[in-house]
Design a protein around this motif. Structure first.
Motif, PDB file in Angstrom:
ATOM      1  N   UNK A  78      -2.381   7.270   3.199  1.00  0.00           N
ATOM      2  CA  UNK A  78      -2.902   6.462   2.194  1.00  0.00           C
ATOM      3  C   UNK A  78      -1.791   5.450   2.105  1.00  0.00           C
ATOM      4  N   UNK A  79      -1.433   4.574   3.132  1.00  0.00           N
ATOM      5  CA  UNK A  79      -0.392   3.568   3.218  1.00  0.00           C
ATOM      6  C   UNK A  79      -0.372   2.684   1.956  1.00  0.00           C
ATOM      7  N   UNK A  80      -1.098   2.201   1.707  1.00  0.00           N
ATOM      8  CA  UNK A  80      -1.562   1.038   0.607  1.00  0.00           C
ATOM      9  C   UNK A  80      -0.962   1.552  -0.687  1.00  0.00           C
ATOM     10  N   UNK A  81      -1.302   2.963  -0.810  1.00  0.00           N
ATOM     11  CA  UNK A  81      -0.594   3.568  -2.316  1.00  0.00           C
ATOM     12  C   UNK A  81       0.949   3.952  -2.073  1.00  0.00           C
ATOM     13  N   UNK A  82       1.383   4.031  -0.866  1.00  0.00           N
ATOM     14  CA  UNK A  82       2.764   4.147  -0.526  1.00  0.00           C
ATOM     15  C   UNK A  82       3.520   2.687  -0.784  1.00  0.00           C
ATOM     16  N   UNK A  83       2.808   1.598  -0.213  1.00  0.00           N
ATOM     17  CA  UNK A  83       3.340   0.301  -0.728  1.00  0.00           C
ATOM     18  C   UNK A  83       3.379  -0.161  -2.109  1.00  0.00           C
ATOM     19  N   UNK A  84       2.132   0.047  -2.657  1.00  0.00           N
ATOM     20  CA  UNK A  84       2.041  -0.329  -4.125  1.00  0.00           C
ATOM     21  C   UNK A  84       3.131   0.348  -5.074  1.00  0.00           C
ATOM     22  N   UNK A  85       3.421   1.842  -4.498  1.00  0.00           N
ATOM     23  CA  UNK A  85       4.405   2.695  -5.482  1.00  0.00           C
ATOM     24  C   UNK A  85       5.755   2.204  -5.027  1.00  0.00           C
ATOM     25  N   UNK A  86       6.014   1.527  -3.665  1.00  0.00           N
ATOM     26  CA  UNK A  86       7.447   0.974  -3.535  1.00  0.00           C
ATOM     27  C   UNK A  86       7.550  -0.275  -4.188  1.00  0.00           C
ATOM     28  N   UNK A  87       6.686  -1.053  -4.407  1.00  0.00           N
ATOM     29  CA  UNK A  87       6.616  -2.307  -5.049  1.00  0.00           C
ATOM     30  C   UNK A  87       7.000  -1.906  -6.807  1.00  0.00           C
ATOM     31  N   UNK A  88       6.448  -1.177  -6.957  1.00  0.00           N
ATOM     32  CA  UNK A  88       6.428  -0.586  -8.622  1.00  0.00           C
ATOM     33  C   UNK A  88       8.066  -0.082  -8.749  1.00  0.00           C
ATOM     34  N   UNK A  89       8.532   0.602  -7.858  1.00  0.00           N
ATOM     35  CA  UNK A  89       9.675   1.264  -7.812  1.00  0.00           C
ATOM     36  C   UNK A  89      10.828   0.163  -7.934  1.00  0.00           C
ATOM     37  N   UNK A  90      10.559  -0.681  -6.826  1.00  0.00           N
ATOM     38  CA  UNK A  90      11.799  -1.751  -6.733  1.00  0.00           C
ATOM     39  C   UNK A  90      11.668  -2.796  -7.893  1.00  0.00           C
TER      40      UNK A  90
END
Length: 923
Positions: A707-719
């Protein structure tokens, strides 16, 4: 006035703010090639557990499009994430090289009047050039793989391997020759596979035709009625009038009720549930129901063909439905799968009156020499002239078309070779049952793929694997000229042929004199000239690649392709795997959707909405394209447009700015010299590891679930939230103003070191170029690569659970403080939050968490002063500071000017510069 800028630890890094990816990525690719990066990874991964993603081969024709890019990027993300997870995950790309599209391209370039051997040579050359073009673009996407040794279905050894797999399927009892109706494209002059058929709207003549009962007495006796006077008709409805010359029967459902209806045209037999609509279609106003019976009563009743001099029976078939028509179905076993199946039961003739060119044979009455489409008109006119045509309407309906020519196809029975779905293999199990069991044992991403593939396995007809093509892998078989039986030494002969093909390619078979293998028997046998369906070629890559390449393993852990491959490569691979080994060649299937524009339209040159991956890479860089793929939910349609790409580029810049900040503040940090035990770090730095651990755990879980879109969403939130909006914002003061080598600053740098390492590795599967760029800033070694390492191992603070609970309370108060500061800012009372002082009233655990920060509370709130008072109710108040501003740290403090030699400094900055330095415990 003294300039204190040089006294600050200002960020410093060669990592540019602008990625300039389109210009710089080719240089990194050249470095990967020079350093043999893929081979380095294989050496580093040797001995690890294997993870095998088997590449479904794209077709070697034309430049890659955005769908290709999506497919290859998704595969690359998985391979790289598995590599970082500690697996040996080799990636061997491949190409599908045989088949009609390449033949058509060669014909366009060189014409049709070419000797067959030379034509195949030109096809091979053309495919090779196309592969090189596609390969260059795939590499440009940042896809790491064994590009120097890909697999190609036209390689001699591979062509021999395809033959050997056909031999294994024959030996297991699943291959047979028969005359069955198959999809036939007149323009191709060949049978088509299910996956080569598209359904498009077509307007057809929908006609109702009366078949007169030959013996009224027999019919009346069946119904228990007195003798009927006048003609009695069984009425069929069809949208393919041209198939009526091949009619052998009329099918009814044994359990449906059929009415006997008196009309001005005579007595009609119609299914009760469709009778009213049919009578209305015929324009009859006055009718009378004379009787009724179940369909089974009509079985074997003889009818007169409407325009040929022969009788045909009524037969019973479960395929008859009440969805449309009359409930009686015209049956031509040569022109339909259902017709063929029911025809087997009743031993009906499979007479095909249509040639390869789509024309009726000259000997066929009424329509001889005509095309099937001309035959439609002739049949309708003939029926109308005989008064047996009860209705003739135009119907817009879904009809099978050739995926290459976009023209309507026909069903026609031809002598072809089939893999039988219901044939019992050497192990006593039918191929269909093997396939259904294999689906049960496969994991699906997304889960809905299971039901789709399972339904196909339950309902699909036998697989026609023979083609009448020039450029393909031949079926190395000899059949007896009289009996049609295979040579008794077929297995031996197939291996002999495969050995020859392994040396010189398929031409070894096409140019073979049968006497070379058969000796004196050559005159008794015919060499089969059919080629194999190209889906068979790609379907057996599990045998020709996974089982042959020592770095790979069988079965594969994952196959990944577009959703159309449920009826294509997923299915052909499943069937060949089950036919040879009794199980699927994969453990899991991942399906992605198609790319559409912002309005939901598919990419089309005619629409002018095509987004070319080459243009995206030239404009934005491959990492932006990769980020778009990773951030989009591939389980449905993937939407792309210039506007979407601009938003993706903005998101990339936010990630890049975070990385730049991290690297800039690590410029003077040496982990071998400056590392501190995590329990010696300041509290907020230890809490940063708690956040990082939660973030990394969530991302790794998303990678495992694909689920790469969830990974990208979480990375945006983290950054943006955890780092930019919280931790790094608070950290700036300590990083910039404390002494360069102070404990407080080194504590922060320790945390940043681990954050940067974790973040770079976690983003590397989808932001591969940027991940490598960050890595070089960290290690300064061109021989090293981020993909030679694992996910980052994080330090764990002893008080991690307590930190998580405590800082959740602190962050809740910080959010409340920011709202109050925004009110002051909107009123024009403050600009920077450092111009404010806050007073917090808190109770219970909230008070304990805030009070524990001591004077560090103001650094967390990013205000010049902050106090907390125990109270029964929580509240926040904020006021502009009345004190002077420190020229160095920009805090507004009462002690600014307390040192005569540096009157512009606050006491804290003076101590950091000239004294023992401030003491930070928490933030």
């Amino acid at each position: 006035m003294t300039d204190y800028k040089n006294t600050l630890n200002l960020p410093d890094t060669p990592f540019p703010m602008r990625g300039d990816l389109a210009r710089r990525e080719p240089g990194w690719l050249a470095q990967w090639h020079e350093k043999k990066r893929y081979q380095q990874i294989r050496t580093a991964a040797a001995g690890r557990p294997k993870f095998i993603l088997h590449d479904g081969p794209p077709y070697a024709n034309g430049d890659i499009h955005i769908g290709h890019a999506v497919n290859k990027i998704l595969k690359d993300i998985i391979v790289k994430s598995k590599t970082l997870a500690g697996f040996d995950a080799p990636y061997v790309p491949g190409w599908d090289c045989h088949g009609l599209p390449i033949e058509l391209q060669v014909e366009k370039q060189h014409g049709k009047a070419i000797p067959a051997a030379r034509f195949r040579e030109l096809c091979r050359e053309y495919a090779a050039t196309q592969i090189e073009r596609q390969k260059a673009d795939f590499i440009r996407l940042g896809v790491l793989g064994d590009w120097d040794q890909p697999y190609r279905t036209m390689d001699f050894a591979f062509e021999a391997g395809i033959m050997r797999e056909l031999g294994r399927i024959l030996a297991n009892g699943y291959l047979y020759q028969g005359a069955k109706p198959v999809h036939w494209c007149v323009d191709c002059g060949s049978a088509l596979a299910e996956a080569e058929v598209e359904y498009e709207d077509k307007t057809s003549a929908a006609i109702d035709v009366a078949f007169q009962i030959a013996d009224n007495a027999d019919f009346a006796q069946r119904l228990g009625m007195p003798r009927l006077t006048g003609p009695v008709y069984a009425v069929i409805w069809t949208t393919t009038p041209w198939t009526l010359p091949a009619n052998q029967a009329v099918s009814v459902h044994p359990d449906f009720t059929y009415d006997l209806i008196q009309t001005p045209k005579g007595i009609l037999i119609l299914a009760r549930d469709l009778a009213e609509a049919s009578i209305k279609r015929y324009g009859f106003e006055s009718v009378e129901v004379l009787g009724q019976c179940k369909g089974s009563v009509l079985e074997h009743l003889q009818l007169r063909h409407p325009f040929l001099n022969r009788s045909v029976p009524i037969i019973c078939g479960e395929h008859v439905t009440l969805e449309a028509g009359t409930g009686l179905v015209h049956t031509a076993p040569a022109h339909g799968v259902d017709d063929y199946q029911v025809g087997l039961k009743y031993r009906l003739a499979v007479d095909n009156p249509v040639g390869d060119d789509g024309k009726f044979f000259a000997s066929i009455p009424l329509v001889g020499g005509q095309t099937v489409w001309q035959g439609n008109r002739t049949v309708v006119e003939t029926l109308a002239a005989s008064s047996l045509l009860l209705a003739n309407e135009k119907l817009l309906h879904s009809y099978p078309h050739c995926w290459r020519h976009k023209t309507p196809i026909i069903f026609r029975a031809t002598h072809q070779w089939f893999i039988g779905m219901d044939k019992t293999g050497a192990d006593g199990v039918s191929l269909r049952n093997h396939a259904i069991g294999a689906v049960d044992n496969t994991a699906f991403f997304p889960a809905w793929g299971r039901a789709r593939l399972e339904a196909m396995m339950k309902n699909r007809p036998d697989w026609c694997v023979s083609r009448q093509r020039n450029w393909g892998v031949p079926m190395p078989l000899f059949v007896h000229r009289e009996s049609g039986e295979l040579h008794p030494r077929t297995a031996e002969l197939m291996e002999a042929a495969a050995q020859r093909v392994a040396q010189t390619g398929v031409e070894a078979w096409f140019s073979l004199d049968p006497a070379e293998l058969l000796g004196s028997e050559a005159s008794q046998y015919r060499k089969v000239t059919d080629t194999l369906d190209v889906w068979f070629d790609s379907g057996v890559t599990h045998a020709c690649v996974l089982k042959q390449r020592p770095e790979l393993a069988y079965p594969a852990d994952l196959y990944l392709e577009g959703s159309d491959q449920h009826r294509g490569w997923f299915q052909s691979s499943l069937l060949t795997g089950c036919a040879t080994d009794g199980h699927a060649p994969y453990r899991a299937l991942l399906t992605h959707g198609f790319v559409v524009d912002a309005k939901g339209h598919k990419m089309s040159k005619s629409r002018g909405n095509v987004v070319a991956p080459q243009k995206v890479m030239d404009t934005y860089g491959a990492d932006i394209l990769r980020l778009w793929v990773a951030s989009t939910d591939y389980s449905g349609e993937l939407t792309i447009s210039d506007e979407i790409l601009k938003r993706v580029a903005d998101a990339y810049r936010r990630i890049r700015n975070t990385l730049r900040f991290l690297l800039a503040n690590l410029a003077d940090f040496n982990p071998r010299k400056d590392a501190l035990p995590v329990d010696d770090w300041l509290e907020i730095d230890r809490y940063a590891m708690v956040m990082l651990d939660e973030f990394q755990t969530e991302l790794l879980a998303a990678y495992d679930r694909y689920e790469f879109h969830h990974a990208v969403q979480r990375m945006h939130h983290f950054c943006s939230e955890d780092l930019g909006g919280f931790y790094l914002d608070i950290l700036k003061d300590r990083l910039y103003t404390t002494a360069a080598g102070s404990h407080a600053r080194r504590s922060a740098q320790n945390a940043l070191h681990h954050i940067t390492h974790a973040l770079a590795r976690l983003m590397a599967p989808f932001l591969s170029f940027t991940g490598e760029e960050v890595w070089q800033q960290l290690v300064h070694d061109e021989n090293d690569s981020i993909f030679l390492h694992h996910w980052h191992s994080l330090p764990v603070a002893a008080d991690a659970p307590q930190l998580a609970a405590r800082w959740a309370l602190i962050r809740a108060t910080l959010a409340d403080v920011r709202k109050h500061l925004e009110t002051l800012r909107a009123a024009g009372d403050i600009g920077s939050s450092l111009q404010a002082e806050v007073s917090i009233h808190a109770s219970g655990a909230q008070y304990q968490a805030l009070a524990g920060l001591g004077d560090d509370l103001r650094f967390v709130m990013i205000t010049s002063a902050a106090t907390v008072t125990q109270a029964t109710a929580d509240s926040v108040s904020a006021l502009p500071s009345t004190h002077a501003k420190c020229e160095r740290c920009w805090h507004y403090r009462s002690d600014v000017g307390s040192h005569a030699d540096h009157p512009a400094l606050c006491g804290r900055c003076y101590s950091n510069l000239f004294g023992k330095g401030e003491d930070r415990q928490h933030a």
